[in-house]
Design a protein around this motif. Sequence first.
Motif, PDB file in Angstrom:
ATOM      1  N   GLY A   1      -9.378   1.871  -9.853  1.00 31.42           N
ATOM      2  CA  GLY A   1      -9.718   0.452  -9.766  1.00 31.42           C
ATOM      3  C   GLY A   1      -8.853  -0.236  -8.725  1.00 31.42           C
ATOM      4  O   GLY A   1      -8.034   0.395  -8.054  1.00 31.42           O
ATOM      5  N   PRO A   2      -9.005  -1.534  -8.570  1.00 32.79           N
ATOM      6  CA  PRO A   2      -8.261  -2.251  -7.531  1.00 32.79           C
ATOM      7  C   PRO A   2      -6.748  -2.232  -7.778  1.00 32.79           C
ATOM      8  O   PRO A   2      -6.299  -2.179  -8.913  1.00 32.79           O
ATOM      9  CB  PRO A   2      -8.804  -3.676  -7.603  1.00 32.79           C
ATOM     10  N   MET A   3      -5.998  -2.252  -6.671  1.00 31.98           N
ATOM     11  CA  MET A   3      -4.533  -2.281  -6.762  1.00 31.98           C
ATOM     12  C   MET A   3      -4.046  -3.657  -7.203  1.00 31.98           C
ATOM     13  O   MET A   3      -3.164  -3.775  -8.037  1.00 31.98           O
ATOM     14  CB  MET A   3      -3.900  -1.984  -5.384  1.00 31.98           C
ATOM     15  N   ASP A   4      -4.610  -4.680  -6.580  1.00 35.91           N
ATOM     16  CA  ASP A   4      -4.116  -6.041  -6.784  1.00 35.91           C
ATOM     17  C   ASP A   4      -4.786  -6.668  -8.007  1.00 35.91           C
ATOM     18  O   ASP A   4      -5.788  -7.378  -7.893  1.00 35.91           O
ATOM     19  CB  ASP A   4      -4.352  -6.885  -5.539  1.00 35.91           C
ATOM     20  N   THR A   5      -4.205  -6.380  -9.177  1.00 35.10           N
ATOM     21  CA  THR A   5      -4.696  -6.955 -10.426  1.00 35.10           C
ATOM     22  C   THR A   5      -3.523  -7.606 -11.158  1.00 35.10           C
ATOM     23  O   THR A   5      -2.358  -7.283 -10.893  1.00 35.10           O
ATOM     24  CB  THR A   5      -5.309  -5.876 -11.344  1.00 35.10           C
TER      25      THR A   5
ATOM     26  N   GLU B   1      -2.700  -7.084 -14.172  1.00 35.51           N
ATOM     27  CA  GLU B   1      -2.042  -6.030 -14.941  1.00 35.51           C
ATOM     28  C   GLU B   1      -1.046  -5.265 -14.068  1.00 35.51           C
ATOM     29  O   GLU B   1       0.079  -5.001 -14.490  1.00 35.51           O
ATOM     30  CB  GLU B   1      -3.067  -5.052 -15.537  1.00 35.51           C
ATOM     31  N   ASN B   2      -1.444  -4.892 -12.840  1.00 35.71           N
ATOM     32  CA  ASN B   2      -0.544  -4.168 -11.939  1.00 35.71           C
ATOM     33  C   ASN B   2       0.622  -5.052 -11.498  1.00 35.71           C
ATOM     34  O   ASN B   2       1.748  -4.577 -11.360  1.00 35.71           O
ATOM     35  CB  ASN B   2      -1.296  -3.636 -10.724  1.00 35.71           C
ATOM     36  N   ARG B   3       0.372  -6.342 -11.285  1.00 40.95           N
ATOM     37  CA  ARG B   3       1.457  -7.255 -10.904  1.00 40.95           C
ATOM     38  C   ARG B   3       2.499  -7.338 -12.017  1.00 40.95           C
ATOM     39  O   ARG B   3       3.688  -7.382 -11.750  1.00 40.95           O
ATOM     40  CB  ARG B   3       0.916  -8.646 -10.600  1.00 40.95           C
TER      41      ARG B   3
ATOM     42  N   GLU C   1       0.825  -1.222   0.000  1.00 43.88           N
ATOM     43  CA  GLU C   1       0.000   0.000   0.000  1.00 43.88           C
ATOM     44  C   GLU C   1       0.852   1.262   0.000  1.00 43.88           C
ATOM     45  O   GLU C   1       0.433   2.291  -0.524  1.00 43.88           O
ATOM     46  CB  GLU C   1      -0.971  -0.031   1.172  1.00 43.88           C
ATOM     47  N   ASP C   2       2.059   1.210   0.567  1.00 44.81           N
ATOM     48  CA  ASP C   2       2.944   2.385   0.539  1.00 44.81           C
ATOM     49  C   ASP C   2       3.382   2.689  -0.893  1.00 44.81           C
ATOM     50  O   ASP C   2       3.499   3.848  -1.280  1.00 44.81           O
ATOM     51  CB  ASP C   2       4.183   2.162   1.415  1.00 44.81           C
ATOM     52  N   PHE C   3       3.640   1.654  -1.688  1.00 46.43           N
ATOM     53  CA  PHE C   3       4.030   1.849  -3.082  1.00 46.43           C
ATOM     54  C   PHE C   3       2.888   2.498  -3.863  1.00 46.43           C
ATOM     55  O   PHE C   3       3.112   3.342  -4.722  1.00 46.43           O
ATOM     56  CB  PHE C   3       4.406   0.505  -3.719  1.00 46.43           C
ATOM     57  N   PHE C   4       1.670   2.093  -3.560  1.00 49.83           N
ATOM     58  CA  PHE C   4       0.492   2.616  -4.253  1.00 49.83           C
ATOM     59  C   PHE C   4      -0.200   3.704  -3.428  1.00 49.83           C
ATOM     60  O   PHE C   4      -1.425   3.813  -3.424  1.00 49.83           O
ATOM     61  CB  PHE C   4      -0.505   1.479  -4.526  1.00 49.83           C
TER      62      PHE C   4
END
Length: 191
Positions: free
Chosen positions: A146-150, A152-154, A134-137
């Motif tokens: 949208g959600p962080m944990d996707t 695409e984001n990974r 969460e600190d990175f985002f």
Amino acid sequence: MTSNGDNEPEVIDLTTLSESSSEDEDGAANGSLRAESDMSEVEIHLNEETRTQLKNVINTVSATRLREVLVELIETEQAIEIALTKEFITLDRESHKIVPRWETCSNCDEDYDVNTERADGECQFHPGDLEADEDFFADHDERVHGPMDTEENRAEFPEGFTWTCCEGRGHEPGCVQERHQAAVPRKRRRL
């Protein structure tokens, strides 16, 4: 570049080959293939351009179609059957049964050759889960972005995720190193 011995490019003539026809006299000798076509006669010269194009098609054709073609080829072309057998089939050293040559590791999901000696450290993986940092985002608003944990984001921001097993970043090599393990272990004989 493939040639017929006279430094001439080999020709694939797709004009007369059908499922029921057999290879003509010069088919094998000069590297040409003949096939029937509803539209026109086609002659293709084997060279680097055609090889590159064939590789591109193999990479994009559906897996189903590719399998159908391979099955048909092993039914009609002994040289292809021999080559594919050498690539995909082996003899189990313990049971002496014919088995698939390649297995997928249950830890790292890589294919490995069952004929090679297993070695410590050949398989690197993380046994934990990948979680968003969460600190990175910090500027990421899920209502807007949208959600962080996707997936695409990974893929795009692996450094924004940490492994629960070692707290390493998502792009770091596996914290556990061991030998490949078959995803579906073969049953062992009782002694």
